[in-house]
Scaffold this motif. Structure first.
Motif, PDB file in Angstrom:
ATOM      1  N   ALA A   1      17.250 -11.335 102.916  1.00 21.24           N
ATOM      2  CA  ALA A   1      16.218 -12.198 103.504  1.00 21.24           C
ATOM      3  C   ALA A   1      16.668 -12.602 104.896  1.00 21.24           C
ATOM      4  CB  ALA A   1      16.012 -13.442 102.647  1.00 21.24           C
ATOM      5  N   GLN A   2      15.719 -12.688 105.776  1.00 20.26           N
ATOM      6  CA  GLN A   2      16.002 -13.090 107.155  1.00 20.26           C
ATOM      7  C   GLN A   2      14.729 -13.682 107.741  1.00 20.26           C
ATOM      8  OE1 GLN A   2      18.083 -10.115 109.532  1.00 20.26           O
ATOM      9  NE2 GLN A   2      16.734 -10.612 111.249  1.00 20.26           N
ATOM     10  N   ARG A   3      14.891 -14.695 108.560  1.00 25.54           N
ATOM     11  CA  ARG A   3      13.719 -15.288 109.166  1.00 25.54           C
ATOM     12  C   ARG A   3      13.099 -14.330 110.180  1.00 25.54           C
ATOM     13  NH1 ARG A   3      12.713 -21.483 111.001  1.00 25.54           N
ATOM     14  NH2 ARG A   3      11.428 -20.858 112.758  1.00 25.54           N
TER      15      ARG A   3
ATOM     16  N   ARG B   1      10.768 -16.655 105.994  1.00 23.99           N
ATOM     17  CA  ARG B   1      11.785 -15.686 105.631  1.00 23.99           C
ATOM     18  C   ARG B   1      11.153 -14.417 105.075  1.00 23.99           C
ATOM     19  NH1 ARG B   1      16.501 -16.941 102.230  1.00 23.99           N
ATOM     20  NH2 ARG B   1      15.028 -17.970 100.848  1.00 23.99           N
ATOM     21  N   LEU B   2      11.635 -13.317 105.607  1.00 26.93           N
ATOM     22  CA  LEU B   2      11.170 -12.011 105.157  1.00 26.93           C
ATOM     23  C   LEU B   2      12.181 -11.456 104.153  1.00 26.93           C
ATOM     24  CD1 LEU B   2       9.535  -9.294 105.495  1.00 26.93           C
ATOM     25  CD2 LEU B   2      11.113  -8.792 107.350  1.00 26.93           C
ATOM     26  N   PHE B   3      11.683 -10.964 103.045  1.00 27.37           N
ATOM     27  CA  PHE B   3      12.538 -10.367 102.011  1.00 27.37           C
ATOM     28  C   PHE B   3      12.336  -8.855 102.043  1.00 27.37           C
ATOM     29  CE2 PHE B   3      11.535 -14.655 100.768  1.00 27.37           C
ATOM     30  CZ  PHE B   3      12.711 -15.152 100.248  1.00 27.37           C
TER      31      PHE B   3
ATOM     32  N   THR C   1      16.920   0.070 112.647  1.00 27.86           N
ATOM     33  CA  THR C   1      17.714  -1.022 113.194  1.00 27.86           C
ATOM     34  C   THR C   1      17.306  -2.314 112.508  1.00 27.86           C
ATOM     35  OG1 THR C   1      16.087  -1.222 114.931  1.00 27.86           O
ATOM     36  CG2 THR C   1      18.080  -0.015 115.476  1.00 27.86           C
ATOM     37  N   GLY C   2      18.248  -3.173 112.326  1.00 22.63           N
ATOM     38  CA  GLY C   2      17.909  -4.450 111.684  1.00 22.63           C
ATOM     39  C   GLY C   2      18.176  -4.390 110.212  1.00 22.63           C
ATOM     40  N   ALA C   3      17.591  -3.411 109.524  1.00 22.69           N
ATOM     41  CA  ALA C   3      17.791  -3.314 108.085  1.00 22.69           C
ATOM     42  C   ALA C   3      19.246  -3.004 107.764  1.00 22.69           C
ATOM     43  CB  ALA C   3      16.890  -2.238 107.510  1.00 22.69           C
ATOM     44  N   THR C   4      19.930  -2.350 108.687  1.00 17.53           N
ATOM     45  CA  THR C   4      21.306  -1.973 108.397  1.00 17.53           C
ATOM     46  C   THR C   4      22.316  -2.772 109.219  1.00 17.53           C
ATOM     47  OG1 THR C   4      21.046  -0.192 109.995  1.00 17.53           O
ATOM     48  CG2 THR C   4      20.763   0.385 107.685  1.00 17.53           C
ATOM     49  N   SER C   5      21.821  -3.570 110.165  1.00 20.71           N
ATOM     50  CA  SER C   5      22.768  -4.309 110.995  1.00 20.71           C
ATOM     51  C   SER C   5      23.454  -5.392 110.177  1.00 20.71           C
ATOM     52  CB  SER C   5      22.049  -4.940 112.188  1.00 20.71           C
ATOM     53  OG  SER C   5      21.166  -5.948 111.739  1.00 20.71           O
ATOM     54  N   ALA C   6      24.734  -5.585 110.467  1.00 17.44           N
ATOM     55  CA  ALA C   6      25.490  -6.591 109.730  1.00 17.44           C
ATOM     56  C   ALA C   6      25.056  -7.986 110.151  1.00 17.44           C
ATOM     57  CB  ALA C   6      26.978  -6.410 109.999  1.00 17.44           C
ATOM     58  N   ASP C   7      24.675  -8.788 109.217  1.00 16.05           N
ATOM     59  CA  ASP C   7      24.245 -10.159 109.521  1.00 16.05           C
ATOM     60  C   ASP C   7      24.575 -11.006 108.303  1.00 16.05           C
ATOM     61  OD1 ASP C   7      23.139 -12.437 110.454  1.00 16.05           O
ATOM     62  OD2 ASP C   7      21.097 -11.674 110.628  1.00 16.05           O
ATOM     63  N   PRO C   8      25.879 -11.250 108.077  1.00 17.71           N
ATOM     64  CA  PRO C   8      26.316 -11.866 106.821  1.00 17.71           C
ATOM     65  C   PRO C   8      25.657 -13.219 106.565  1.00 17.71           C
ATOM     66  CG  PRO C   8      28.185 -11.258 108.240  1.00 17.71           C
ATOM     67  CD  PRO C   8      26.961 -11.045 109.023  1.00 17.71           C
TER      68      PRO C   8
ATOM     69  N   VAL D   1      22.688 -12.769 104.311  1.00 22.02           N
ATOM     70  CA  VAL D   1      22.802 -12.048 103.048  1.00 22.02           C
ATOM     71  C   VAL D   1      22.867 -13.037 101.881  1.00 22.02           C
ATOM     72  CG1 VAL D   1      24.254 -10.505 101.686  1.00 22.02           C
ATOM     73  CG2 VAL D   1      23.939 -10.084 104.114  1.00 22.02           C
ATOM     74  N   GLY D   2      22.090 -12.753 100.873  1.00 24.75           N
ATOM     75  CA  GLY D   2      22.171 -13.565  99.671  1.00 24.75           C
ATOM     76  C   GLY D   2      21.440 -14.886  99.750  1.00 24.75           C
ATOM     77  N   GLU D   3      20.686 -15.081 100.805  1.00 28.07           N
ATOM     78  CA  GLU D   3      19.927 -16.327 100.916  1.00 28.07           C
ATOM     79  C   GLU D   3      18.874 -16.404  99.815  1.00 28.07           C
ATOM     80  OE1 GLU D   3      17.728 -18.188 104.352  1.00 28.07           O
ATOM     81  OE2 GLU D   3      18.885 -16.593 105.302  1.00 28.07           O
ATOM     82  N   GLY D   4      18.578 -17.573  99.382  1.00 28.35           N
ATOM     83  CA  GLY D   4      17.400 -17.694  98.544  1.00 28.35           C
ATOM     84  C   GLY D   4      17.729 -17.962  97.116  1.00 28.35           C
TER      85      GLY D   4
END
Ligand code: ZN
Length: 297
Positions: free
Chosen positions: A262-264, A269-271, A284-291, A294-297
């Motif tokens: 999930a990411q805003r 937030r988009l899941f 791009t984006g779907a695979t970029s590291a953004d710890p 991760v695991g929000e929600g």
């Protein structure tokens, strides 16, 4: 209440008032309801998540937006003795902005985000700033297609933008993109005609089913069962909601097992599933590291 099919459902229920004289009041005083009092109700229409209500010989339209907390209930009542207006008003419960009473029905609007009167120009301006609504017969999907293909913004931001498509909320956004196996970070300009056409058609199908069921059904097995119930003329039961990705961040995708993220994106937030939804012209984006997300929600 954040999805357009629910607003269309309200517009359908308000048809009970069409061609009926109505008592109109605003128990909490927030709405100038007197212009409708004693008038004959003409129509209620949904445009995306907006509701437009008119009465005969009233030059103004009631414009309502319910946002997250608003509701508009319509019930049958037995307060009228001879097909006239009710002799008594029902008691007020909660924050009622608008109450409509006909000889047979009682409508109550609570906690709207917008409840205002618009003149003709105001209605035209509202319509002009909304994209096509998948549930309306007059929808022109090409308008949405052009707005998407002319944009560098991610498709996940575009389809929830009411100027692009009117009526898609956060649940449908996530589920529609997952059903299409489309990377939500794909720029709009890279969405080809075929991809857009399939996305639009799936949106129409899902929202028609949601309108019939009264809730958002996107799971294939539940969709099939809901369609069968509707064909039989039965109510669709409120089964436990089964979403592929919406609200499921940090859990494994039921299709491929990849952890849902999930990411805003935009205001909400988009899941999405980086496994199923890596496909697309770019990922791009779907695979970029953004710890952090991760695991929000
Ligand atoms: Zn997956």
């Amino acid at each position: 209440m954040a999805e357009g099919h629910a607003v269309h459902g309200i517009a359908q229920r308000l048809q009970q008032f069409v061609e009926q004289p109505v008592r109109s009041s605003s128990p909490n005083g927030e709405f100038d309801a007197t212009v409708f009092d004693g008038r004959v109700f003409a129509d209620a229409q949904a445009v995306g998540k907006h509701l437009l209500v008119t009465a005969h010989d009233v030059g103004l339209t009631a414009h309502l937006h319910l946002a997250m907390d608003g509701a508009f209930s319509v019930r049958r009542h037995h307060r009228a003795l001879h097909g006239d207006f009710p002799r008594t008003e029902p008691p007020v419960h909660g924050n009622v902005a608008w109450r409509l009473l006909s000889a047979t029905h009682h409508g109550e609007l609570t906690d709207p985000a917008v409840c205002e009167l618009l003149d003709e120009d105001g209605v035209l301006a509202l319509r002009a700033r909304l994209g096509p609504d998948p549930l309306r017969d007059d929808a022109e999907p090409d308008v949405a297609r052009r707005r998407i293909q002319n944009s560098r913004r991610p498709i996940g931001a575009l389809i929830i933008d009411q100027k692009v498509i009117a009526g898609i909320g956060n649940v449908y956004r996530a589920e529609i993109l997952h059903r299409a196996r489309l990377d939500p970070f794909t720029p709009g300009r890279e969405i080809d005609d075929e991809t857009f056409g399939a996305l639009w058609q799936d949106t129409v199908d899902l929202m028609i089913l949601g309108l019939g069921a009264g809730w958002i059904v996107t799971d294939e097995a539940q969709m099939a069962a809901a369609r069968e119930a509707l064909v039989r003329g039965e109510r669709v039961p409120r089964w436990p909601k089964r979403y592929a990705v919406y609200g499921r961040a940090g859990t494994p995708c039921s299709v491929c097992g990849t952890t849902v993220r999930a990411q805003r994106v935009g205001l909400q937030r988009l899941f999405w599933c980086p496994g199923c939804q890596a496909a697309g012209p770019t990922s791009t984006g779907a695979t970029s590291a953004d710890p952090a997300t991760v695991g929000e929600g």
